[in-house]
Design an enzyme around this catalytic site. Structure first.
Site, PDB file in Angstrom:
ATOM      1  N   ASN A  11       0.782  -1.134  -0.048  1.00 13.22           N
ATOM      2  CA  ASN A  11       0.090  -0.172   0.052  1.00 13.22           C
ATOM      3  C   ASN A  11       1.033   1.101  -0.115  1.00 13.22           C
ATOM      4  OD1 ASN A  11      -1.666   2.026   0.434  1.00 13.22           O
ATOM      5  ND2 ASN A  11      -2.002   1.464   2.695  1.00 13.22           N
ATOM      6  N   TRP A  12       0.927   1.920  -1.192  1.00 14.09           N
ATOM      7  CA  TRP A  12       1.933   3.057  -1.381  1.00 14.09           C
ATOM      8  C   TRP A  12       1.505   4.232  -0.774  1.00 14.09           C
ATOM      9  CZ3 TRP A  12       5.188   3.596  -6.236  1.00 14.09           C
ATOM     10  CH2 TRP A  12       6.033   2.506  -6.278  1.00 14.09           C
ATOM     11  N   LYS A  13       0.202   4.278  -0.342  1.00 13.49           N
ATOM     12  CA  LYS A  13      -0.550   5.434   0.275  1.00 13.49           C
ATOM     13  C   LYS A  13      -0.215   6.787  -0.582  1.00 13.49           C
ATOM     14  CE  LYS A  13       0.229   3.261   4.740  1.00 13.49           C
ATOM     15  NZ  LYS A  13       0.450   3.840   6.404  1.00 13.49           N
ATOM     16  N   HIS A  96      -9.363   1.077   5.000  1.00  9.25           N
ATOM     17  CA  HIS A  96      -7.920   1.429   5.695  1.00  9.25           C
ATOM     18  C   HIS A  96      -8.161   2.198   7.001  1.00  9.25           C
ATOM     19  CE1 HIS A  96      -4.024   2.387   6.555  1.00  9.25           C
ATOM     20  NE2 HIS A  96      -3.498   1.376   6.008  1.00  9.25           N
ATOM     21  N   GLU A  98      -6.581   4.497   7.898  1.00 11.63           N
ATOM     22  CA  GLU A  98      -6.405   5.976   7.714  1.00 11.63           C
ATOM     23  C   GLU A  98      -7.550   6.443   6.900  1.00 11.63           C
ATOM     24  OE1 GLU A  98      -2.625   5.685   5.688  1.00 11.63           O
ATOM     25  OE2 GLU A  98      -1.784   5.004   7.512  1.00 11.63           O
ATOM     26  N   GLU A 166      -5.201  -5.214  10.599  1.00 11.41           N
ATOM     27  CA  GLU A 166      -4.166  -4.288  10.770  1.00 11.41           C
ATOM     28  C   GLU A 166      -4.219  -3.656  11.983  1.00 11.41           C
ATOM     29  OE1 GLU A 166      -2.283  -2.824   6.776  1.00 11.41           O
ATOM     30  OE2 GLU A 166      -3.972  -1.604   7.093  1.00 11.41           O
ATOM     31  N   GLY A 172       2.867   1.872  10.746  1.00  9.92           N
ATOM     32  CA  GLY A 172       3.828   2.734  10.665  1.00  9.92           C
ATOM     33  C   GLY A 172       4.629   3.212  12.143  1.00  9.92           C
ATOM     34  N   SER A 211       3.599  -2.501  10.310  1.00  7.86           N
ATOM     35  CA  SER A 211       5.048  -2.625  10.659  1.00  7.86           C
ATOM     36  C   SER A 211       5.550  -3.900  10.145  1.00  7.86           C
ATOM     37  CB  SER A 211       5.193  -2.373  11.723  1.00  7.86           C
ATOM     38  OG  SER A 211       4.999  -1.030  12.148  1.00  7.86           O
ATOM     39  N   GLY A 232       2.970  -1.074   3.977  1.00  6.29           N
ATOM     40  CA  GLY A 232       2.969   0.245   3.802  1.00  6.29           C
ATOM     41  C   GLY A 232       4.558   0.605   3.499  1.00  6.29           C
ATOM     42  N   GLY A 233       5.080   1.262   4.473  1.00  4.69           N
ATOM     43  CA  GLY A 233       6.462   1.873   4.322  1.00  4.69           C
ATOM     44  C   GLY A 233       7.297   0.961   3.596  1.00  4.69           C
TER      45      GLY A 233
HETATM   46  C1  PEP Z   1      -0.582   0.020   6.241  1.00  2.00           C
HETATM   47  O1  PEP Z   1      -0.614   1.314   6.189  1.00  2.00           O
HETATM   48  O2  PEP Z   1      -1.522  -0.577   5.561  1.00  2.00           O
HETATM   49  C2  PEP Z   1       0.636  -0.636   6.853  1.00  2.00           C
HETATM   50  C3  PEP Z   1       0.567  -1.746   7.230  1.00  2.00           C
HETATM   51  O3  PEP Z   1       1.529   0.463   7.148  1.00  2.00           O
HETATM   52  P1  PEP Z   1       3.178  -0.045   7.375  1.00  2.00           P
HETATM   53  O4  PEP Z   1       3.585  -1.174   6.855  1.00  2.00           O
HETATM   54  O5  PEP Z   1       4.098   1.191   7.045  1.00  2.00           O
HETATM   55  O6  PEP Z   1       2.803  -0.064   8.929  1.00  2.00           O
END
Ligand code: PEP
Length: 252
Positions: A11-13, A96, A98, A166, A172, A211, A232-233
């Site tokens: 997920n590149w956000k 999600h 966010e 999640e 994050g 994470s 994500g990251g």
């Molecule tokens: C996400 O936003 O779906 C996520 C899991 O982010 P991260 O891997 O950066 O925690």
């Protein structure tokens, strides 16, 4: 019944510009040179879906991070599931945390978005997860299972439904739940799916997200009822992301 083929999804956000296509080329190179023992998905911002879709392969699919709950109409600035499908994307993330937090999306909205996505032929990745406060209050299981029940559309089928667990406090932050906490929640989600879809529910992928990185992927992905990751990251750089994908080399 055997477990479904795992999916590692990025997920590149709100990250990525046209030059980021280099990362997709690099990811394809890494997969074609070293293989992938799982399916791989990248969900870039809408602006990059068209370019990235042209580089999709049997191993790499492209998806979106959200869609509107209507298929078309007077919704300035929104993007419909039909538009996403039109660009050859195959998946859409809905709910999600966010989006739930920044755009006040509740389970009903998430369900309507998943319904729009599935009705047009996309696979919906429905995200659920408790906040830190809810976990500390011992409410994680109850919160997550009620989100799952309330967010899956009535006409969903096993083939077009995925769940991503999640925990909000793990996104994050570099913090992750213990493997036994992940197992407890994933088992509870599976029970809900069993009640809803019957014996074929075992084929629904339940992803873990929060994470995930190369160094913890093997441990987290080995947990029973974890059928992949939502990342994500660590999905932004092809080499980092491939480190997570390759955790599946050691998982049956
Ligand atoms: C996400 O936003 O779906 C996520 C899991 O982010 P991260 O891997 O950066 O925690």
């Amino acid at each position: 019944m055997t477990a479904p083929k795992a999916l590692v999804a990025g997920n590149w956000k709100m990250n990525g510009l046209t030059a980021s296509i280099d990362q997709i080329n690099r990811l394809n190179d890494l997969i074609s040179q070293n293989g992938a023992n799982c399916d791989v998905l990248i969900c870039p911002p809408y602006t990059l879906i068209n370019a990235f879709s042209k580089l999709a392969t049997d191993h790499l699919s492209i998806g979106a991070q959200d869609c509107h709950f209507n298929i078309s109409g007077a919704h300035t600035g929104d993007i419909s599931a039909a538009m996403i499908k039109d660009l050859d994307a195959r998946y859409v993330i809905v709910g999600h945390s966010e989006r739930r937090a920044d755009h006040a999306e509740d389970n009903e909205t998430v369900k309507a978005k998943a319904e729009a996505a599935q009705s047009i032929g996309l696979n919906a990745i429905i995200c659920v997860g408790e906040t830190e406060k809810q976990r500390d209050a011992g409410q994680a299981l109850e919160v997550v299972t009620s989100q799952v029940k309330a967010s899956i559309p009535d006409q969903s089928v096993v083939e077009n439904t995925l769940i991503a667990y999640e925990p909000v406090w793990a996104i994050g932050t570099g913090r992750t739940p213990t493997e036994s906490d992940v197992e407890e929640i994933h088992n509870a989600i599976r029970q809900v799916l069993n009640g809803r879809f019957g014996e074929n529910a075992s084929q629904i992928k339940i992803l873990y997200g929060g994470s995930v990185k190369a160094s913890n992927a093997h441990a987290l992905m080995s947990v029973p009822n974890v059928n992949g990751a939502l990342v994500g990251g660590a999905s932004l750089k092809a080499d980092d992301f491939y480190g997570i994908i390759s955790a599946y080399d050691q998982i049956g």
